[in-house]
Motif scaffolding. Structure first.
Motif, mmCIF file in Angstrom:
data_model
loop_
_atom_site.group_PDB
_atom_site.id
_atom_site.type_symbol
_atom_site.label_atom_id
_atom_site.label_comp_id
_atom_site.label_asym_id
_atom_site.label_seq_id
_atom_site.Cartn_x
_atom_site.Cartn_y
_atom_site.Cartn_z
ATOM 1 N N GLY A 1 -37.516 70.116 6.853
ATOM 2 C CA GLY A 1 -37.307 71.199 7.717
ATOM 3 C C GLY A 1 -36.770 70.901 8.833
ATOM 4 N N ASP A 2 -36.597 69.602 9.311
ATOM 5 C CA ASP A 2 -36.478 69.041 10.798
ATOM 6 C C ASP A 2 -34.810 69.382 10.625
ATOM 7 O OD1 ASP A 2 -38.863 68.681 11.449
ATOM 8 O OD2 ASP A 2 -38.698 66.577 11.333
ATOM 9 N N VAL A 3 -34.305 69.414 11.919
ATOM 10 C CA VAL A 3 -32.611 69.197 12.144
ATOM 11 C C VAL A 3 -32.646 67.749 13.069
ATOM 12 C CG1 VAL A 3 -31.080 70.066 13.599
ATOM 13 C CG2 VAL A 3 -32.388 71.737 12.636
ATOM 14 N N ALA A 4 -32.068 67.036 12.323
ATOM 15 C CA ALA A 4 -31.693 65.485 13.011
ATOM 16 C C ALA A 4 -30.760 65.719 14.110
ATOM 17 C CB ALA A 4 -31.382 64.551 11.998
ATOM 18 N N VAL A 5 -31.144 65.334 15.380
ATOM 19 C CA VAL A 5 -30.067 65.333 16.414
ATOM 20 C C VAL A 5 -29.926 63.883 16.757
ATOM 21 C CG1 VAL A 5 -29.580 65.987 18.589
ATOM 22 C CG2 VAL A 5 -30.727 67.435 17.475
ATOM 23 N N LEU A 6 -28.742 63.213 16.729
ATOM 24 C CA LEU A 6 -28.481 61.883 16.993
ATOM 25 C C LEU A 6 -27.045 61.476 17.487
ATOM 26 C CD1 LEU A 6 -26.391 61.295 14.136
ATOM 27 C CD2 LEU A 6 -28.378 60.974 13.090
ATOM 28 N N ASP A 7 -26.834 60.477 17.820
ATOM 29 C CA ASP A 7 -25.507 59.847 18.552
ATOM 30 C C ASP A 7 -24.951 58.775 17.551
ATOM 31 O OD1 ASP A 7 -23.380 59.449 19.637
ATOM 32 O OD2 ASP A 7 -24.407 58.928 21.898
ATOM 33 N N GLN A 8 -24.327 58.819 16.507
ATOM 34 C CA GLN A 8 -23.865 57.846 15.723
ATOM 35 C C GLN A 8 -22.291 58.201 15.392
ATOM 36 O OE1 GLN A 8 -26.452 56.531 12.589
ATOM 37 N NE2 GLN A 8 -24.758 55.618 11.417
ATOM 38 N N VAL A 9 -21.387 57.202 15.820
ATOM 39 C CA VAL A 9 -20.203 57.460 15.241
ATOM 40 C C VAL A 9 -20.070 56.768 13.849
ATOM 41 C CG1 VAL A 9 -17.642 56.464 15.752
ATOM 42 C CG2 VAL A 9 -19.345 56.813 17.637
ATOM 43 N N ASP A 10 -19.347 57.482 13.012
ATOM 44 C CA ASP A 10 -19.150 57.021 11.733
ATOM 45 C C ASP A 10 -20.587 57.088 10.954
ATOM 46 O OD1 ASP A 10 -16.477 56.755 11.707
ATOM 47 O OD2 ASP A 10 -16.389 54.880 12.717
ATOM 48 N N ILE A 11 -21.164 58.098 10.618
ATOM 49 C CA ILE A 11 -22.265 58.142 9.998
ATOM 50 C C ILE A 11 -22.166 57.358 8.491
ATOM 51 C CG2 ILE A 11 -23.799 59.610 8.600
ATOM 52 C CD1 ILE A 11 -23.670 61.708 10.967
ATOM 53 N N THR B 1 -27.624 55.835 6.268
ATOM 54 C CA THR B 1 -28.225 56.971 7.250
ATOM 55 C C THR B 1 -28.086 58.389 6.433
ATOM 56 O OG1 THR B 1 -27.508 55.501 9.146
ATOM 57 C CG2 THR B 1 -28.055 57.968 9.533
ATOM 58 N N ALA B 2 -27.088 58.472 5.952
ATOM 59 C CA ALA B 2 -27.022 59.954 5.325
ATOM 60 C C ALA B 2 -28.115 60.013 4.011
ATOM 61 C CB ALA B 2 -25.578 60.113 4.663
ATOM 62 N N GLU B 3 -28.299 59.019 3.351
ATOM 63 C CA GLU B 3 -29.099 58.897 2.154
ATOM 64 C C GLU B 3 -30.603 59.054 2.878
ATOM 65 O OE1 GLU B 3 -26.966 55.735 -0.744
ATOM 66 O OE2 GLU B 3 -28.507 55.223 0.387
ATOM 67 N N ALA B 4 -30.934 58.364 3.900
ATOM 68 C CA ALA B 4 -32.173 58.635 4.502
ATOM 69 C C ALA B 4 -32.564 60.102 4.850
ATOM 70 C CB ALA B 4 -32.270 57.437 5.694
ATOM 71 N N LEU B 5 -31.435 60.609 5.570
ATOM 72 C CA LEU B 5 -31.275 62.064 5.898
ATOM 73 C C LEU B 5 -31.573 62.998 4.755
ATOM 74 C CD1 LEU B 5 -28.684 61.809 8.745
ATOM 75 C CD2 LEU B 5 -30.958 62.140 9.065
ATOM 76 N N VAL B 6 -31.140 62.810 3.676
ATOM 77 C CA VAL B 6 -31.238 63.778 2.644
ATOM 78 C C VAL B 6 -32.733 63.289 2.039
ATOM 79 C CG1 VAL B 6 -30.405 63.983 0.111
ATOM 80 C CG2 VAL B 6 -28.686 63.491 1.797
ATOM 81 N N ALA B 7 -33.125 62.303 2.049
ATOM 82 C CA ALA B 7 -34.257 61.733 1.374
ATOM 83 C C ALA B 7 -35.486 62.707 2.240
ATOM 84 C CB ALA B 7 -34.631 60.371 1.097
ATOM 85 N N ALA B 8 -35.336 62.507 3.536
ATOM 86 C CA ALA B 8 -36.305 63.248 4.500
ATOM 87 C C ALA B 8 -36.401 64.749 4.591
ATOM 88 C CB ALA B 8 -35.732 62.818 6.022
ATOM 89 N N GLU B 9 -35.243 65.480 3.594
ATOM 90 C CA GLU B 9 -35.296 66.738 3.489
ATOM 91 C C GLU B 9 -34.882 67.440 4.834
ATOM 92 O OE1 GLU B 9 -38.312 68.349 1.195
ATOM 93 O OE2 GLU B 9 -38.269 66.898 -0.330
ATOM 94 N N VAL B 10 -34.005 66.961 5.639
ATOM 95 C CA VAL B 10 -33.718 67.744 6.701
ATOM 96 C C VAL B 10 -32.767 68.883 6.489
ATOM 97 C CG1 VAL B 10 -33.710 65.602 8.126
ATOM 98 C CG2 VAL B 10 -31.373 66.341 7.256
ATOM 99 N N VAL B 11 -32.820 69.895 7.298
ATOM 100 C CA VAL B 11 -32.153 71.209 7.028
ATOM 101 C C VAL B 11 -30.677 70.987 7.815
ATOM 102 C CG1 VAL B 11 -33.976 72.547 6.676
ATOM 103 C CG2 VAL B 11 -33.297 72.342 8.909
ATOM 104 N N GLY B 12 -30.741 70.250 8.555
ATOM 105 C CA GLY B 12 -29.301 70.183 9.385
ATOM 106 C C GLY B 12 -29.071 68.894 10.273
ATOM 107 N N VAL B 13 -27.908 68.466 10.672
ATOM 108 C CA VAL B 13 -27.558 67.302 11.340
ATOM 109 C C VAL B 13 -26.621 67.725 12.371
ATOM 110 C CG1 VAL B 13 -26.723 64.842 11.430
ATOM 111 C CG2 VAL B 13 -28.040 65.858 9.465
#
Length: 394
Positions: free
Chosen positions: A37-47, A51-63
Protein backbone atom coordinates in the motif's frame (compact mmCIF):
# COMPACT_ATOMS: atom_id res chain seq x y z
CA UNK A 1 -14.86 16.36 13.29
CA UNK A 2 -14.59 18.86 10.44
CA UNK A 3 -10.87 18.11 10.07
CA UNK A 4 -11.57 14.38 10.15
CA UNK A 5 -14.22 14.77 7.47
CA UNK A 6 -11.84 16.79 5.31
CA UNK A 7 -9.11 14.16 5.62
CA UNK A 8 -11.58 11.41 4.79
CA UNK A 9 -12.68 13.20 1.64
CA UNK A 10 -9.09 13.96 0.69
CA UNK A 11 -7.92 10.42 1.11
CA UNK A 12 -10.82 8.44 -0.24
CA UNK A 13 -13.20 10.55 -2.35
CA UNK A 14 -10.71 12.10 -4.76
CA UNK A 15 -9.67 10.18 -7.90
CA UNK A 16 -6.29 8.53 -8.35
CA UNK A 17 -4.10 6.01 -6.59
CA UNK A 18 -3.58 6.71 -2.88
CA UNK A 19 -0.81 5.43 -0.60
CA UNK A 20 1.64 6.34 2.15
CA UNK A 21 4.91 7.84 0.90
CA UNK A 22 8.20 6.11 1.65
CA UNK A 23 10.99 8.43 0.60
CA UNK A 24 14.67 7.65 0.12
CA UNK A 25 17.26 8.65 -2.45
CA UNK A 26 18.91 5.21 -2.21
CA UNK A 27 16.72 2.46 -3.63
CA UNK A 28 18.38 -0.25 -1.53
CA UNK A 29 17.53 1.47 1.75
CA UNK A 30 14.03 2.30 0.54
CA UNK A 31 13.20 -1.29 -0.39
CA UNK A 32 13.84 -2.47 3.16
CA UNK A 33 11.18 -0.10 4.54
CA UNK A 34 8.35 -0.69 2.09
CA UNK A 35 5.00 -2.20 3.07
CA UNK A 36 1.93 -3.12 0.99
CA UNK A 37 0.00 0.00 0.00
CA UNK A 38 3.01 2.36 0.04
CA UNK A 39 4.05 4.80 -2.67
CA UNK A 40 7.79 4.48 -3.30
CA UNK A 41 9.52 7.83 -3.86
CA UNK A 42 13.10 7.42 -5.09
CA UNK A 43 15.79 8.87 -7.34
CA UNK A 44 17.12 6.25 -9.75
CA UNK A 45 18.13 6.74 -13.36
CA UNK A 46 17.15 3.66 -15.39
CA UNK A 47 15.12 1.57 -12.94
CA UNK A 48 16.55 -1.93 -13.23
CA UNK A 49 14.86 -5.30 -13.15
CA UNK A 50 15.91 -6.17 -9.59
CA UNK A 51 14.57 -2.92 -8.15
CA UNK A 52 11.30 -3.34 -10.04
CA UNK A 53 10.92 -6.94 -8.86
CA UNK A 54 11.46 -5.83 -5.26
CA UNK A 55 8.88 -3.04 -5.66
CA UNK A 56 6.33 -5.49 -7.07
CA UNK A 57 7.05 -7.98 -4.28
CA UNK A 58 6.57 -5.21 -1.69
CA UNK A 59 3.09 -4.59 -3.18
CA UNK A 60 3.53 -0.85 -3.57
CA UNK A 61 0.61 0.97 -5.20
CA UNK A 62 2.72 3.52 -7.05
CA UNK A 63 6.27 4.66 -7.83
CA UNK A 64 7.47 8.26 -8.10
CA UNK A 65 10.95 8.69 -9.56
CA UNK A 66 12.85 11.95 -9.40
CA UNK A 67 14.96 10.89 -12.40
CA UNK A 68 14.10 9.42 -15.81
CA UNK A 69 13.18 5.75 -15.45
CA UNK A 70 14.52 5.13 -18.97
CA UNK A 71 17.39 7.42 -19.88
CA UNK A 72 17.93 5.93 -23.34
CA UNK A 73 21.42 4.62 -22.62
CA UNK A 74 20.23 1.01 -22.90
CA UNK A 75 16.91 -0.90 -22.72
CA UNK A 76 16.54 -1.40 -18.96
CA UNK A 77 13.83 -3.76 -17.79
CA UNK A 78 12.40 -2.18 -14.62
CA UNK A 79 9.70 0.18 -15.95
CA UNK A 80 8.18 -2.51 -18.13
CA UNK A 81 7.85 -4.87 -15.15
CA UNK A 82 6.16 -2.18 -13.04
CA UNK A 83 3.59 -1.37 -15.72
CA UNK A 84 2.89 -5.07 -16.36
CA UNK A 85 2.18 -5.43 -12.63
CA UNK A 86 -0.32 -2.56 -12.82
CA UNK A 87 1.79 -0.18 -10.72
CA UNK A 88 1.58 3.49 -11.82
CA UNK A 89 5.00 5.01 -12.56
CA UNK A 90 5.51 8.77 -12.59
CA UNK A 91 9.10 9.70 -13.34
CA UNK A 92 11.34 12.67 -14.06
CA UNK A 93 9.56 14.78 -11.40
CA UNK A 94 12.81 16.42 -10.21
CA UNK A 95 14.95 15.94 -7.12
CA UNK A 96 12.91 18.47 -5.11
CA UNK A 97 10.30 15.76 -4.50
CA UNK A 98 12.72 14.11 -2.08
CA UNK A 99 12.77 17.30 -0.03
CA UNK A 100 9.15 18.38 -0.40
CA UNK A 101 7.51 15.04 0.38
CA UNK A 102 8.00 13.84 3.93
CA UNK A 103 8.12 10.18 4.81
CA UNK A 104 4.65 9.02 5.88
CA UNK A 105 2.75 11.63 3.87
CA UNK A 106 -0.41 10.33 2.22
CA UNK A 107 0.03 10.81 -1.53
CA UNK A 108 -2.35 10.66 -4.46
CA UNK A 109 -1.15 9.90 -8.00
CA UNK A 110 -3.23 11.02 -10.99
CA UNK A 111 -2.31 11.72 -14.64
CA UNK A 112 1.37 12.35 -13.95
CA UNK A 113 0.73 14.62 -10.96
CA UNK A 114 1.61 13.85 -7.34
CA UNK A 115 -0.81 15.31 -4.79
CA UNK A 116 -0.82 15.53 -1.02
CA UNK A 117 -4.57 15.68 -0.56
CA UNK A 118 -5.64 18.35 -3.07
CA UNK A 119 -2.24 20.10 -3.15
CA UNK A 120 0.09 19.40 -6.06
CA UNK A 121 3.60 18.58 -4.80
CA UNK A 122 5.24 17.26 -7.99
CA UNK A 123 4.59 16.73 -11.66
CA UNK A 124 6.26 14.40 -14.14
CA UNK A 125 5.73 11.88 -16.92
CA UNK A 126 3.31 9.02 -16.24
CA UNK A 127 4.57 5.99 -18.09
CA UNK A 128 2.37 3.59 -20.03
CA UNK A 129 2.98 0.40 -21.97
CA UNK A 130 3.10 2.45 -25.19
CA UNK A 131 5.50 5.12 -23.91
CA UNK A 132 7.84 2.46 -22.50
CA UNK A 133 7.80 0.51 -25.76
CA UNK A 134 8.75 3.64 -27.70
CA UNK A 135 11.51 4.51 -25.23
CA UNK A 136 12.90 0.98 -25.36
CA UNK A 137 13.20 1.12 -29.15
CA UNK A 138 15.25 4.30 -28.87
CA UNK A 139 17.31 2.86 -26.00
CA UNK A 140 18.50 -0.09 -28.09
CA UNK A 141 20.81 2.32 -29.87
CA UNK A 142 22.85 2.58 -26.67
CA UNK A 143 23.55 -1.15 -26.43
CA UNK A 144 26.87 -0.99 -28.32
CA UNK A 145 28.39 1.36 -25.75
CA UNK A 146 27.05 -0.79 -22.92
CA UNK A 147 28.63 -3.90 -24.45
CA UNK A 148 32.00 -2.17 -24.51
CA UNK A 149 31.62 -1.18 -20.86
CA UNK A 150 30.50 -4.70 -19.99
CA UNK A 151 33.63 -6.17 -21.59
CA UNK A 152 35.86 -3.86 -19.56
CA UNK A 153 33.98 -4.69 -16.34
CA UNK A 154 34.32 -8.41 -17.04
CA UNK A 155 38.10 -8.14 -17.31
CA UNK A 156 38.25 -6.14 -14.08
CA UNK A 157 36.02 -8.60 -12.23
CA UNK A 158 38.08 -11.56 -13.39
CA UNK A 159 41.22 -9.83 -12.17
CA UNK A 160 39.70 -9.39 -8.70
CA UNK A 161 37.86 -12.70 -8.39
CA UNK A 162 39.77 -15.12 -10.62
CA UNK A 163 40.59 -17.46 -7.70
CA UNK A 164 36.89 -17.78 -6.87
CA UNK A 165 35.62 -18.17 -10.42
CA UNK A 166 38.39 -20.42 -11.76
CA UNK A 167 39.32 -22.49 -8.70
CA UNK A 168 36.41 -22.10 -6.28
CA UNK A 169 38.67 -20.60 -3.61
CA UNK A 170 36.54 -18.81 -1.01
CA UNK A 171 33.38 -20.91 -1.45
CA UNK A 172 32.16 -21.81 2.07
CA UNK A 173 31.94 -25.42 3.22
CA UNK A 174 28.44 -26.80 3.76
CA UNK A 175 27.03 -29.78 5.62
CA UNK A 176 24.31 -30.42 3.04
CA UNK A 177 25.72 -32.95 0.55
CA UNK A 178 25.58 -31.88 -3.09
CA UNK A 179 28.15 -34.11 -4.78
CA UNK A 180 26.64 -36.06 -7.67
CA UNK A 181 23.18 -34.72 -6.80
CA UNK A 182 20.89 -32.40 -8.73
CA UNK A 183 20.43 -28.91 -7.27
CA UNK A 184 17.41 -26.65 -7.77
CA UNK A 185 18.20 -22.93 -7.31
CA UNK A 186 15.12 -20.73 -6.84
CA UNK A 187 15.58 -16.95 -7.09
CA UNK A 188 12.98 -14.19 -6.97
CA UNK A 189 12.76 -13.45 -10.68
CA UNK A 190 9.55 -12.79 -12.62
CA UNK A 191 6.98 -15.63 -12.43
CA UNK A 192 9.33 -17.73 -10.29
CA UNK A 193 6.46 -19.01 -8.13
CA UNK A 194 4.63 -20.23 -11.25
CA UNK A 195 7.80 -21.88 -12.55
CA UNK A 196 8.30 -23.64 -9.22
CA UNK A 197 4.77 -25.08 -9.31
CA UNK A 198 5.47 -26.53 -12.75
CA UNK A 199 8.43 -28.43 -11.30
CA UNK A 200 6.50 -30.32 -8.61
CA UNK A 201 6.77 -33.65 -10.42
CA UNK A 202 10.47 -33.11 -11.05
CA UNK A 203 11.09 -32.33 -7.36
CA UNK A 204 9.07 -35.33 -6.24
CA UNK A 205 10.92 -37.69 -8.58
CA UNK A 206 14.53 -36.48 -8.33
CA UNK A 207 14.61 -35.01 -4.79
CA UNK A 208 17.11 -32.24 -5.70
CA UNK A 209 18.93 -30.13 -3.14
CA UNK A 210 16.72 -27.05 -2.72
CA UNK A 211 18.56 -23.71 -2.68
CA UNK A 212 16.56 -20.52 -2.08
CA UNK A 213 18.05 -17.17 -3.07
CA UNK A 214 16.67 -14.07 -1.30
CA UNK A 215 12.86 -14.01 -1.77
CA UNK A 216 13.12 -17.31 -3.64
CA UNK A 217 13.71 -18.95 -0.25
CA UNK A 218 10.35 -17.62 0.96
CA UNK A 219 8.71 -18.96 -2.19
CA UNK A 220 10.13 -22.42 -1.52
CA UNK A 221 8.92 -22.33 2.07
CA UNK A 222 5.45 -21.03 1.14
CA UNK A 223 5.15 -23.86 -1.42
CA UNK A 224 5.65 -26.41 1.36
CA UNK A 225 9.33 -27.20 0.83
CA UNK A 226 12.15 -26.98 3.36
CA UNK A 227 15.09 -25.07 1.84
CA UNK A 228 18.31 -27.05 2.21
CA UNK A 229 20.41 -23.92 1.67
CA UNK A 230 19.41 -20.25 1.85
CA UNK A 231 21.64 -17.68 0.14
CA UNK A 232 20.95 -13.96 0.49
CA UNK A 233 20.48 -10.96 2.74
CA UNK A 234 18.58 -12.17 5.83
CA UNK A 235 16.88 -8.75 6.16
CA UNK A 236 14.82 -9.54 3.07
CA UNK A 237 13.86 -13.11 4.05
CA UNK A 238 11.06 -14.18 6.40
CA UNK A 239 11.87 -15.36 9.91
CA UNK A 240 10.00 -18.66 9.52
CA UNK A 241 11.91 -19.35 6.29
CA UNK A 242 15.29 -18.63 7.90
CA UNK A 243 14.50 -20.95 10.81
CA UNK A 244 13.35 -23.71 8.43
CA UNK A 245 16.50 -23.62 6.29
CA UNK A 246 19.11 -26.27 7.04
CA UNK A 247 21.97 -23.89 6.23
CA UNK A 248 22.18 -20.14 5.64
CA UNK A 249 24.85 -18.42 3.54
CA UNK A 250 25.09 -14.64 3.89
CA UNK A 251 26.83 -12.77 1.02
CA UNK A 252 29.48 -10.43 2.37
CA UNK A 253 31.34 -7.52 0.88
CA UNK A 254 34.98 -8.00 0.01
CA UNK A 255 35.93 -6.18 3.23
CA UNK A 256 34.07 -8.84 5.23
CA UNK A 257 30.99 -6.77 6.14
CA UNK A 258 27.83 -8.88 5.80
CA UNK A 259 24.49 -7.00 5.81
CA UNK A 260 21.83 -8.86 7.74
CA UNK A 261 24.24 -10.92 9.81
CA UNK A 262 23.08 -9.22 13.01
CA UNK A 263 19.53 -10.44 12.41
CA UNK A 264 20.78 -13.99 11.97
CA UNK A 265 22.63 -13.75 15.27
CA UNK A 266 19.57 -12.30 17.03
CA UNK A 267 17.49 -15.24 15.80
CA UNK A 268 20.09 -17.69 17.04
CA UNK A 269 20.55 -19.23 13.59
CA UNK A 270 23.93 -20.51 12.45
CA UNK A 271 25.24 -19.05 9.20
CA UNK A 272 28.37 -18.78 7.10
CA UNK A 273 29.49 -15.74 5.11
CA UNK A 274 30.55 -15.69 1.46
CA UNK A 275 32.76 -12.65 0.69
CA UNK A 276 32.45 -11.69 -2.98
CA UNK A 277 31.38 -8.83 -5.21
CA UNK A 278 29.04 -11.19 -7.10
CA UNK A 279 25.28 -11.20 -6.56
CA UNK A 280 23.45 -13.81 -4.47
CA UNK A 281 22.19 -15.76 -7.49
CA UNK A 282 25.70 -16.24 -8.82
CA UNK A 283 27.05 -17.20 -5.40
CA UNK A 284 24.40 -19.90 -5.11
CA UNK A 285 25.40 -21.31 -8.49
CA UNK A 286 29.09 -21.24 -7.57
CA UNK A 287 28.31 -23.09 -4.32
CA UNK A 288 26.51 -25.84 -6.25
CA UNK A 289 29.34 -26.15 -8.78
CA UNK A 290 32.12 -26.15 -6.19
CA UNK A 291 30.39 -28.86 -4.15
CA UNK A 292 30.09 -31.22 -7.11
CA UNK A 293 26.45 -30.94 -8.20
CA UNK A 294 25.73 -33.14 -11.21
CA UNK A 295 23.07 -30.76 -12.58
CA UNK A 296 21.88 -27.28 -11.57
CA UNK A 297 18.29 -26.32 -12.45
CA UNK A 298 17.39 -22.64 -12.08
CA UNK A 299 14.06 -20.94 -11.41
CA UNK A 300 13.66 -17.15 -11.54
CA UNK A 301 17.22 -16.71 -12.81
CA UNK A 302 17.32 -14.78 -16.07
CA UNK A 303 20.54 -14.05 -17.92
CA UNK A 304 19.73 -12.94 -21.46
CA UNK A 305 21.49 -10.06 -23.19
CA UNK A 306 19.09 -7.47 -21.76
CA UNK A 307 19.64 -8.81 -18.22
CA UNK A 308 23.43 -8.58 -18.65
CA UNK A 309 23.17 -4.96 -19.71
CA UNK A 310 20.58 -4.03 -17.09
CA UNK A 311 22.06 -1.58 -14.57
CA UNK A 312 20.66 -3.67 -11.71
CA UNK A 313 23.53 -6.07 -12.30
CA UNK A 314 26.12 -3.31 -12.38
CA UNK A 315 29.30 -4.66 -10.84
CA UNK A 316 27.87 -8.18 -10.81
CA UNK A 317 27.12 -8.52 -14.52
CA UNK A 318 30.58 -9.98 -15.09
CA UNK A 319 30.03 -12.48 -12.30
CA UNK A 320 26.76 -13.58 -13.94
CA UNK A 321 28.47 -14.05 -17.30
CA UNK A 322 31.53 -15.85 -15.92
CA UNK A 323 29.50 -18.01 -13.54
CA UNK A 324 27.46 -19.39 -16.41
CA UNK A 325 30.63 -20.12 -18.36
CA UNK A 326 31.97 -21.92 -15.30
CA UNK A 327 28.93 -24.20 -14.92
CA UNK A 328 28.60 -24.84 -18.65
CA UNK A 329 26.36 -27.79 -19.53
CA UNK A 330 25.48 -28.40 -15.86
CA UNK A 331 23.21 -25.35 -15.90
CA UNK A 332 19.63 -25.92 -17.10
CA UNK A 333 16.67 -23.51 -17.06
CA UNK A 334 13.70 -24.71 -15.03
CA UNK A 335 11.25 -23.95 -17.84
CA UNK A 336 13.05 -26.46 -20.08
CA UNK A 337 12.97 -29.11 -17.35
CA UNK A 338 9.25 -28.53 -16.75
CA UNK A 339 8.51 -28.76 -20.47
CA UNK A 340 10.43 -32.01 -20.89
CA UNK A 341 8.80 -33.48 -17.79
CA UNK A 342 5.29 -32.61 -19.02
CA UNK A 343 5.94 -34.14 -22.46
CA UNK A 344 7.13 -37.46 -21.03
CA UNK A 345 4.52 -40.22 -20.79
CA UNK A 346 4.72 -41.80 -17.35
CA UNK A 347 5.03 -45.54 -16.76
CA UNK A 348 1.92 -45.42 -14.59
CA UNK A 349 -0.21 -44.19 -17.47
CA UNK A 350 1.10 -46.91 -19.79
CA UNK A 351 0.53 -49.57 -17.15
CA UNK A 352 -3.06 -48.47 -16.58
CA UNK A 353 -3.76 -48.58 -20.31
CA UNK A 354 -2.31 -52.08 -20.62
CA UNK A 355 -4.23 -53.24 -17.54
CA UNK A 356 -7.50 -51.88 -18.91
CA UNK A 357 -6.95 -53.68 -22.23
CA UNK A 358 -6.15 -57.00 -20.58
CA UNK A 359 -9.11 -56.77 -18.19
CA UNK A 360 -11.39 -56.11 -21.15
CA UNK A 361 -9.95 -59.19 -22.88
CA UNK A 362 -10.44 -61.34 -19.78
CA UNK A 363 -14.02 -60.13 -19.40
CA UNK A 364 -14.77 -60.93 -23.02
CA UNK A 365 -13.31 -64.43 -22.71
CA UNK A 366 -15.24 -65.10 -19.49
CA UNK A 367 -18.51 -63.98 -21.04
CA UNK A 368 -17.95 -66.10 -24.13
CA UNK A 369 -17.33 -69.20 -21.96
CA UNK A 370 -14.33 -70.30 -24.06
CA UNK A 371 -12.38 -71.48 -21.03
CA UNK A 372 -9.50 -70.88 -18.72
CA UNK A 373 -6.86 -71.47 -21.43
CA UNK A 374 -7.51 -68.08 -22.98
CA UNK A 375 -7.52 -66.44 -19.57
CA UNK A 376 -4.03 -67.84 -18.94
CA UNK A 377 -2.90 -66.53 -22.32
CA UNK A 378 -4.24 -63.07 -21.47
CA UNK A 379 -2.48 -63.05 -18.10
CA UNK A 380 0.81 -64.10 -19.71
CA UNK A 381 0.41 -61.35 -22.29
CA UNK A 382 -0.21 -58.81 -19.54
CA UNK A 383 2.96 -59.87 -17.74
CA UNK A 384 4.99 -59.67 -20.93
CA UNK A 385 3.75 -56.17 -21.79
CA UNK A 386 4.31 -55.04 -18.19
CA UNK A 387 7.94 -56.22 -18.25
CA UNK A 388 8.47 -54.54 -21.63
CA UNK A 389 6.98 -51.26 -20.34
CA UNK A 390 9.21 -51.27 -17.29
CA UNK A 391 12.29 -51.68 -19.47
CA UNK A 392 11.18 -48.91 -21.81
CA UNK A 393 10.33 -46.27 -19.18
CA UNK A 394 12.81 -47.08 -16.42
Amino acid sequence: MKLSGLLSRTNHDLPGVIGVARVDRRAGDLLRRLSPGDVAVLDQVDIDRRTAEALVAAEVVGVVNASPSISGRFPNLGPELLIEAGIPLIDNVGSSVLRDVKDGTRLRLLDGVVYAGETEVARGDEQSAESIADAMIEAKAGMAAQLEAFSANTIEFLRRERALVLDGIGVPELYVPMRDRQVLVVAGGPSHAVELRRLRKYIREYRPVLVGVDTGADTLFDAGYQPDVIVGDPDGIGTATLKAGKEVVVPAQTDGHAPGLERIQDLGIGAVTFPSSGNAEDLALLIAEAHGASLVVTVGVQAGLREFLDRGHSGSNPSTFLTRLKLGSKLVDGEAVATLHRSRVSFGVILLLVLAAVLAMVAAVAVSGVGHVYVDIAVDAFRTVTDWSKGLFS
